[in-house]
Design an enzyme around this catalytic site. Structure first.
Site, mmCIF file in Angstrom:
data_model
loop_
_atom_site.group_PDB
_atom_site.id
_atom_site.type_symbol
_atom_site.label_atom_id
_atom_site.label_comp_id
_atom_site.label_asym_id
_atom_site.label_seq_id
_atom_site.Cartn_x
_atom_site.Cartn_y
_atom_site.Cartn_z
ATOM 1 N N LYS A 191 0.951 -1.404 0.189
ATOM 2 C CA LYS A 191 0.017 -0.072 0.319
ATOM 3 C C LYS A 191 0.621 1.672 -0.018
ATOM 4 O O LYS A 191 0.259 2.180 0.344
ATOM 5 C CB LYS A 191 -0.880 0.109 1.077
ATOM 6 C CG LYS A 191 -1.987 -0.994 1.123
ATOM 7 C CD LYS A 191 -3.381 -1.139 2.237
ATOM 8 C CE LYS A 191 -4.299 -2.297 2.144
ATOM 9 N NZ LYS A 191 -4.741 -2.112 3.133
ATOM 10 N N LYS B 95 -14.967 -2.479 2.499
ATOM 11 C CA LYS B 95 -13.864 -2.633 1.110
ATOM 12 C C LYS B 95 -12.659 -1.847 2.617
ATOM 13 O O LYS B 95 -13.041 -0.879 2.375
ATOM 14 C CB LYS B 95 -13.768 -2.611 -0.032
ATOM 15 C CG LYS B 95 -14.225 -3.835 -0.507
ATOM 16 C CD LYS B 95 -14.457 -4.496 -0.791
ATOM 17 C CE LYS B 95 -15.130 -5.337 -1.830
ATOM 18 N NZ LYS B 95 -16.330 -6.268 -0.724
ATOM 19 N N ASP B 96 -11.913 -2.107 1.913
ATOM 20 C CA ASP B 96 -10.407 -0.901 2.664
ATOM 21 C C ASP B 96 -10.603 0.394 2.264
ATOM 22 O O ASP B 96 -11.093 0.456 1.262
ATOM 23 C CB ASP B 96 -8.759 -1.583 1.906
ATOM 24 C CG ASP B 96 -9.067 -2.847 2.783
ATOM 25 O OD1 ASP B 96 -9.442 -3.655 2.100
ATOM 26 O OD2 ASP B 96 -8.149 -2.837 4.353
ATOM 27 N N ARG B 97 -10.406 0.622 3.012
ATOM 28 C CA ARG B 97 -9.426 2.592 3.098
ATOM 29 C C ARG B 97 -8.984 2.705 1.255
ATOM 30 O O ARG B 97 -8.788 2.805 0.681
ATOM 31 C CB ARG B 97 -9.695 3.413 3.528
ATOM 32 C CG ARG B 97 -9.807 5.129 3.351
ATOM 33 C CD ARG B 97 -9.191 6.100 5.098
ATOM 34 N NE ARG B 97 -9.924 5.895 6.082
ATOM 35 C CZ ARG B 97 -11.236 6.339 5.938
ATOM 36 N NH1 ARG B 97 -10.730 7.914 5.058
ATOM 37 N NH2 ARG B 97 -12.042 6.164 6.551
ATOM 38 N N LYS C 63 -13.643 3.000 -6.136
ATOM 39 C CA LYS C 63 -13.299 4.127 -4.947
ATOM 40 C C LYS C 63 -11.374 4.101 -4.889
ATOM 41 O O LYS C 63 -11.040 2.759 -4.855
ATOM 42 C CB LYS C 63 -14.287 4.538 -4.087
ATOM 43 C CG LYS C 63 -14.116 2.679 -3.089
ATOM 44 C CD LYS C 63 -14.687 3.055 -1.859
ATOM 45 C CE LYS C 63 -15.035 1.749 -1.250
ATOM 46 N NZ LYS C 63 -13.398 2.095 -0.608
#
Length: 352
Positions: A22, A80-82, A51
């Site tokens: 990430k 879902k992950d940010r 997104k």
């Protein structure tokens, strides 16, 4: 609490090196897999949304504002992950209304890729799977060793731990759950209550799975186990014949562990003894879950990694592509390979 306390031992030995995950949103991509044919008509507008830097609840609020509707009319299948680039479905209930202008919801962090009407709203857990593309950058590991371990994982799967994300920063969610459990109280806010009850159940499951990873039984069926197929919530007891079922060898059938709720473990023999011992050791959390009216459910102990492929686009980058069932954690696969180093950190003391 550290990672080992929240999850448990790795199945295949120590980490083979270090990398960053990430560094950018594109390094962690998730595509929701939905096997529902959309009718093209009805009062629900379904949206395929991309997104980045935005979690699912924030995206839902933005869509509700732009559509001029209450938040409760916006539905989604899963969270879902940010810190990721994700594509997932939302639905908005619009009885007797035309499609709204949703341009106000869109910017660099949210784009609506397509839309279609349907007769029913999108239900939680309705998606069939999640497809992942992960890029591990600043990789410092032996590639031959990584390849060997990935080949083993493709054949044998990994322990289906709940990832550290479930427990909050440094296990903060678990600390909150313990506090409420000790006071025999429940949070008033529904979202907080759901989060903390889920945290407690996930922790007890991880404790059981950790014990079976430690004794080597997480991949094997034993008499007294409750077995389930990869994509099924139903389960059945394992007798002598079931322990040699050929579907175990092809990663279609798996032993399960408890997600605690009302009643004792429906498992038998050594499996029940282990699960009840751990539950007794965490009796405050267990009793809290029971008083909250949670149902006893099961989760597979072994996680098969669907369509796993990998390559090295650059010498210090490992790219992984794979598919997981809903509710399973991509970071648990990464943990079986390497230690993660936070972005901008290279000191081994920063591994989390």
């Amino acid at each position: 609490m550290n990672e080992l306390e929240l999850l448990g031992p790795r199945a295949y030995g120590d980490a083979l090196g270090r990398a960053v995950l990430k560094a950018t949103a594109e390094d962690f991509q998730v595509d929701e897999v939905l096997d529902i044919p959309l009718s093209g008509d009805g009062e629900h507008l379904w949206l395929w949304v991309e997104k980045r830097g935005l979690n699912t609840e924030e995206a839902a609020r933005r869509l509700a504002r732009a559509a001029g509707v209450q938040l409760r009319t916006v539905s989604y299948a899963g969270l879902k992950d940010r810190q990721a680039l994700t594509r997932q479905w939302f639905s908005i209930q619009l009885p007797g209304k035309a499609d709204p202008d949703l341009s106000a919801a869109q910017d660099d962090t949210l784009q609506i890729l397509k839309s279609r009407r349907h007769k029913r709203k999108l239900q939680r857990g309705a998606h069939a799977a999640n497809g992942f593309t992960l890029r591990l950058t600043q990789l410092d590991a032996d590639k031959d060793a990584l390849n060997q371990r990935l080949e083993t994982i493709a054949r044998q799967g990994i322990p289906n731990y709940f990832g550290t994300q479930r427990f909050g920063y440094q296990g903060g969610n678990l600390g909150e759950a313990r506090d409420y459990a000790a006071r025999k109280a429940l949070p008033e806010q529904r979202a907080v209550r759901s989060r903390l009850l889920s945290t407690a159940r996930s922790y007890l499951f991880n404790r059981v799975l950790a014990a079976r990873v430690a004794d080597g039984s997480w991949q094997k069926a034993q008499v007294g186990d409750l077995l389930a197929f990869t994509d099924s919530r139903s389960f059945f007891p394992a007798g002598v014949d079931e322990c040699s079922d050929p579907r175990l060898a092809i990663l279609d059938l798996h032993p399960t562990g408890p997600q605690w709720g009302e009643g004792s473990s429906p498992a038998g023999d050594a499996t029940a003894a282990l699960e009840n011992t751990i539950a007794d050791d965490e009796s405050v959390l267990r009793d809290w879950l029971v008083r909250a009216g949670m149902e006893h459910e099961r989760r597979i102990l072994r996680l098969p990694i669907g369509r796993l492929t990998w390559h090295y686009p650059e010498s210090d980058i490992l790219q992984l592509e794979f598919v997981l069932p809903p509710g399973c954690f991509a970071t648990v696969l990464v943990r079986e390979l390497i230690d993660l180093v936070p972005v901008g950190q290279t000191d081994s003391s920063c591994v989390f």
